[in-house]
Scaffold this motif. Structure first.
Motif, PDB file in Angstrom:
ATOM      1  N   SER A 144       0.845  -1.266   0.128  1.00  0.00           N
ATOM      2  CA  SER A 144      -0.084   0.012   0.021  1.00  0.00           C
ATOM      3  C   SER A 144       0.887   1.109   0.165  1.00  0.00           C
ATOM      4  O   SER A 144       0.382   2.471  -0.468  1.00  0.00           O
ATOM      5  CB  SER A 144      -0.992  -0.040   1.246  1.00  0.00           C
ATOM      6  OG  SER A 144      -1.687  -1.174   1.289  1.00  0.00           O
ATOM      7  N   LYS A 148       1.818   5.763  -5.832  1.00  0.00           N
ATOM      8  CA  LYS A 148       0.715   5.695  -6.699  1.00  0.00           C
ATOM      9  C   LYS A 148       0.983   6.269  -8.161  1.00  0.00           C
ATOM     10  O   LYS A 148       0.435   5.923  -8.934  1.00  0.00           O
ATOM     11  CB  LYS A 148      -0.435   6.659  -6.204  1.00  0.00           C
ATOM     12  CG  LYS A 148      -0.864   6.409  -4.631  1.00  0.00           C
ATOM     13  CD  LYS A 148      -1.261   4.814  -4.592  1.00  0.00           C
ATOM     14  CE  LYS A 148      -1.772   4.312  -3.181  1.00  0.00           C
ATOM     15  NZ  LYS A 148      -1.581   3.050  -2.782  1.00  0.00           N
ATOM     16  N   GLU A 152      -0.015   4.610 -11.624  1.00  0.00           N
ATOM     17  CA  GLU A 152      -1.211   5.287 -12.794  1.00  0.00           C
ATOM     18  C   GLU A 152      -0.100   5.237 -14.008  1.00  0.00           C
ATOM     19  O   GLU A 152      -0.825   4.888 -15.169  1.00  0.00           O
ATOM     20  CB  GLU A 152      -0.969   6.590 -12.297  1.00  0.00           C
ATOM     21  CG  GLU A 152      -2.029   6.928 -10.969  1.00  0.00           C
ATOM     22  CD  GLU A 152      -3.249   6.360 -11.398  1.00  0.00           C
ATOM     23  OE1 GLU A 152      -3.834   6.531 -12.629  1.00  0.00           O
ATOM     24  OE2 GLU A 152      -4.258   5.916 -10.499  1.00  0.00           O
TER      25      GLU A 152
END
Length: 251
Positions: A144, A148, A152
Motif C-alpha cells: 500500500s 501511486k 498510474e
C-alpha cells in the motif's frame, strides 16, 4: 554500509548489556541460586554446551523448524497480500480470516495439534498460526506504500498485471517487507522454542530447556535461554542489514 553494520552491532551489544545488568540485579535481589544462578555459572554451562554435539543438533533442528515455518508463512503471506492488494474484494474476504488467526490462542491450540501432528511438527503449525497474519498485514502495508504515481503510469502503458507485481509492487515494497520479516523471523524462533518446551520436543532447544527444568539444572536452563536469545538477535540483525542494503541499492 559499514556505518550501518556498526550501528546494528552497537545496538545488539547494548541489548545484551542491558539484559546482563537486569540478570545481575535480579540475582542480587533474589539471592537464591536455585531460582536465578550467577552469570559465571551460566556462562560456564554455555561454553560446555557449545563444545558438545547435542546442543548443535538441537539448535539445528530448532532452526530448521523456524525457517520452515517462516518460509511457508512468508510465501503464503506474499501471495495472499498481493491478491488482496490487486483485488480489494479478495482483501475484504480475507480480513476476517486473518483477524481470527491473529486472535487465536496459539499455545492453547498446540495442545490440540500435538494429538494430530506430534511433538516434531506441532511447533511449526503453531508458529504458522501467528506468523501468517503478522506477515500478511506487514506485506499488505508495504504494498500500500508503493508510489501511486508509478501505478498510474503502469496503467497508462497498459502494463500486464504480472509485470506490475514483479517489477513495481514487490521490488518497491521489498525494503519494508524485509524489515517486517526481520522481526517475524526472530519472533518465529521464540514461538518455535516456546512450543518445543511445551511439547517436550526431542532434539530441540526447547526440549533441552524442559529437560534442564525437570532435573533442576538451572544454570544450564539459563544458558539455553541465552543461546536462544543470541540466535534471535543474529537472525533479526542479519535480515535487517539485508533490508537496509536493498533500500540503499534502490535509492
Amino acid at each position: 554500509m559499514k556505518k550501518l553494520i556498526w550501528k546494528n552491532v552497537a545496538q545488539t551489544l547494548e541489548a545484551i548489556g542491558f539484559l546482563l545488568i537486569v540478570w545481575f540485579v535480579a540475582y542480587r535481589a533474589v539471592g537464591n541460586t536455585e531460582l536465578i544462578p550467577p552469570l559465571s555459572d551460566s556462562l560456564k554451562e554455555m561454553g560446555g554446551l557449545l563444545v558438545s554435539g547435542d546442543v548443535w543438533s538441537a539448535m539445528g533442528m530448532t532452526l530448521l523448524r523456524t525457517f520452515s515455518a517462516f518460509t511457508i508463512s512468508f510465501a503464503l503471506a506474499v501471495g495472499f497480500a498481493v491478491l488482496a492488494y490487486v483485488y480489494p474484494a479478495a482483501g475484504n474476504f480475507l480480513a476476517p480470516l486473518v483477524s481470527a488467526l491473529r486472535s487465536m490462542p496459539v499455545l492453547a491450540v498446540l495442545l490440540i495439534l500435538l494429538s494430530f501432528l506430534g511433538a516434531g511438527k506441532a511447533p511449526m503449525a503453531v508458529a504458522f498460526l501467528s506468523l501468517f497474519p503478522m506477515l500478511y498485514a506487514g506485506i499488505l502495508a508495504g504494498l500500500s506504500s508503493v508510489d501511486k504515481h508509478l501505478i498510474e503510469i503502469s496503467r497508462v502503458y497498459a502494463t500486464p498485471l504480472w509485470r506490475k507485481v514483479t517489477a513495481i509492487y514487490l521490488p518497491l515494497s521489498a525494503p519494508y517487507i524485509l524489515q517486517e520479516s526481520a522481526a517475524a523471523l526472530s519472533f518465529a524462533l521464540k514461538l518455535i522454542v516456546s512450543a518445543e518446551v511445551l511439547s517436550f520436543t526431542a532434539t530441540s532447544l526447547g526440549g533441552m530447556m524442559q529437560e534442564a527444568k525437570i532435573y533442576s539444572e538451572i544454570p544450564q536452563l539459563f544458558a539455553l535461554v541465552g543461546l536462544s536469545f543470541l540466535l534471535g538477535l543474529i537472525l533479526e540483525t542479519a535480515v535487517s542489514l539485508l533490508a537496509s542494503a536493498v533500500e540503499k541499492r534502490m535509492r
